[in-house]
Design a protein around this motif. Structure first.
Motif, mmCIF file in Angstrom:
data_model
loop_
_atom_site.group_PDB
_atom_site.id
_atom_site.type_symbol
_atom_site.label_atom_id
_atom_site.label_comp_id
_atom_site.label_asym_id
_atom_site.label_seq_id
_atom_site.Cartn_x
_atom_site.Cartn_y
_atom_site.Cartn_z
ATOM 1 N N TYR A 154 0.829 -1.206 0.000
ATOM 2 C CA TYR A 154 0.000 0.000 0.000
ATOM 3 C C TYR A 154 0.862 1.253 0.000
ATOM 4 C CZ TYR A 154 0.970 0.089 5.059
ATOM 5 O OH TYR A 154 1.598 0.108 6.287
ATOM 6 N N ILE A 155 0.277 2.331 -0.501
ATOM 7 C CA ILE A 155 0.868 3.658 -0.400
ATOM 8 C C ILE A 155 -0.101 4.524 0.409
ATOM 9 C CG2 ILE A 155 2.214 3.489 -2.513
ATOM 10 C CD1 ILE A 155 0.043 5.001 -3.970
ATOM 11 N N GLU A 156 0.433 5.574 1.048
ATOM 12 C CA GLU A 156 -0.396 6.371 1.940
ATOM 13 C C GLU A 156 0.021 7.836 1.910
ATOM 14 O OE1 GLU A 156 0.180 4.793 5.868
ATOM 15 O OE2 GLU A 156 2.236 5.540 6.020
ATOM 16 N N ALA A 157 -0.907 8.696 2.250
ATOM 17 C CA ALA A 157 -0.636 10.128 2.350
ATOM 18 C C ALA A 157 -1.702 10.747 3.239
ATOM 19 C CB ALA A 157 -0.628 10.788 0.976
ATOM 20 N N GLY A 158 -1.319 11.853 3.913
ATOM 21 C CA GLY A 158 -2.286 12.528 4.753
ATOM 22 C C GLY A 158 -1.645 13.490 5.734
ATOM 23 N N PRO A 159 -2.447 14.231 6.480
ATOM 24 C CA PRO A 159 -1.925 15.202 7.448
ATOM 25 C C PRO A 159 -1.518 14.533 8.763
ATOM 26 C CG PRO A 159 -4.305 15.248 7.468
ATOM 27 C CD PRO A 159 -3.917 14.272 6.385
ATOM 28 N N GLU A 160 -0.661 15.238 9.509
ATOM 29 C CA GLU A 160 -0.268 14.797 10.847
ATOM 30 C C GLU A 160 -0.363 15.997 11.784
ATOM 31 O OE1 GLU A 160 3.155 12.022 11.862
ATOM 32 O OE2 GLU A 160 3.987 13.942 12.525
#
Length: 237
Positions: free
Chosen positions: A136-142
Motif C-alpha cells: 500500500y501507499i499512503e498520504a495525509g496530514p499529521e
C-alpha cells in the motif's frame, strides 16, 4: 397405472432439470467482494529527524523513535483510512550557532554545537491505497502537540586580548523553554508499507511540517520546520 408412473416420471424429470439449471446459474454468478473488517493495531520504530534549515546529511539526523496505536478503517477493497496516536521524537543534531562580540581590546567568540530533542504526541490521519493485496501507499496530514524538549551539546568560547587567544569548551544541557515553542505542529506525510502476514507489516514514511516550530518567528527569517523519516513495524490484531 402406467399413466400414473409416466406422470410421476415427467414431474421428477422436470424438477431435476430445474434444480440443475438453478445450480448452474448460482455457480456462474460472480462472488461479491466483501469490504475488509476494521482492524486495530500497535506500531513502533525509529525516527531520523532534522530541521529544514540544515543540509540533508546523515550528520544532521537526530535518531529517535515513535510508538503508538492505530485503527485501520476500510472504505472499500482498495482504500482505507488509518488514524494513529503516536509518541513521536523529533529534533536535530549538529545544530550550530555562534556569536562574535568585541568590547574594547577584547574579542569573544562563542560557538554552540547542539543536539535538540523535541517530544510530541502526534495524530497522523493517513489515506491508504492498495495496488495489491499486501502493498500500500499512503498520504495525509499529521497533527502534533509539543510536550517537552532538551538541548545538549558543547559550547566553545574563544577570548582574544592583545593578540593572545584562550579557548574553553564546556558541555551543557538545558530544557527547552516551552514558551518559545509553538505547541501545535501541522505536517504532511507520505509513505508506503508491506504486510508480510495478515498481522505483521513494515512501514516507511516521510513527514514534513508546514508550521514554524517557534512560537514567534523573528522578522526577516525563514520558517523553521521539522522533517523526519520513519521506519517501523506494525501489528494488527
Amino acid at each position: 397405472m402406467n399413466k400414473l408412473f409416466l406422470g410421476l416420471a415427467m414431474v421428477v424429470g422436470t424438477l431435476a432439470f430445474a434444480q440443475e439449471t438453478e445450480t448452474k446459474t448460482v455457480a456462474a454468478a460472480p462472488l461479491k467482494q466483501e469490504k475488509p473488517p476494521i482492524r486495530f493495531g500497535i506500531k513502533g520504530g525509529g525516527n531520523a529527524a532534522s530541521f529544514n534549515s540544515q543540509e540533508l546529511s546523515l550528520n544532521n539526523q537526530k535518531i529517535g523513535f515513535h510508538a503508538g496505536v492505530f485503527v485501520n478503517i476500510p472504505l472499500s477493497e482498495k482504500f482505507s483510512v488509518q488514524p494513529e496516536v503516536l509518541y513521536n521524537q523529533l529534533g536535530a543534531r549538529s545544530v550550530l550557532s555562534s556569536t562574535d562580540v568585541t568590547t574594547g581590546a577584547t574579542n569573544v567568540k562563542t560557538k554552540n554545537e547542539d543536539k535538540i530533542t523535541m517530544n510530541y504526541v502526534s495524530v497522523p490521519l493517513m489515506l491508504q491505497m492498495r495496488p495489491t493485496r499486501n502493498f500500500y501507499i499512503e498520504a495525509g496530514p499529521e497533527f502534533s502537540y509539543f510536550l517537552d524538549g532538551k538541548t545538549k551539546g558543547d559550547r566553545t568560547v574563544s577570548t582574544t586580548t592583545a593578540g593572545v587567544t584562550t579557548t574553553q569548551t564546556v558541555s551543557h544541557s538545558e530544557d527547552l523553554n516551552k514558551d518559545d515553542v509553538n505547541k501545535f505542529n501541522l505536517g504532511l506525510g507520505l509513505g508506503l508499507g508491506y504486510d508480510f502476514t495478515p498481522h505483521l507489516g513494515i512501514n516507511a514514511r516521510y513527514v514534513n511540517s508546514l508550521t514554524d516550530m517557534r512560537n514567534s518567528k523573528p522578522e526577516g527569517t525563514d520558517p523553521l520546520n521539522h522533517r523526519v523519516f520513519q521506519l517501523g513495524l506494525n501489528y494488527k490484531f
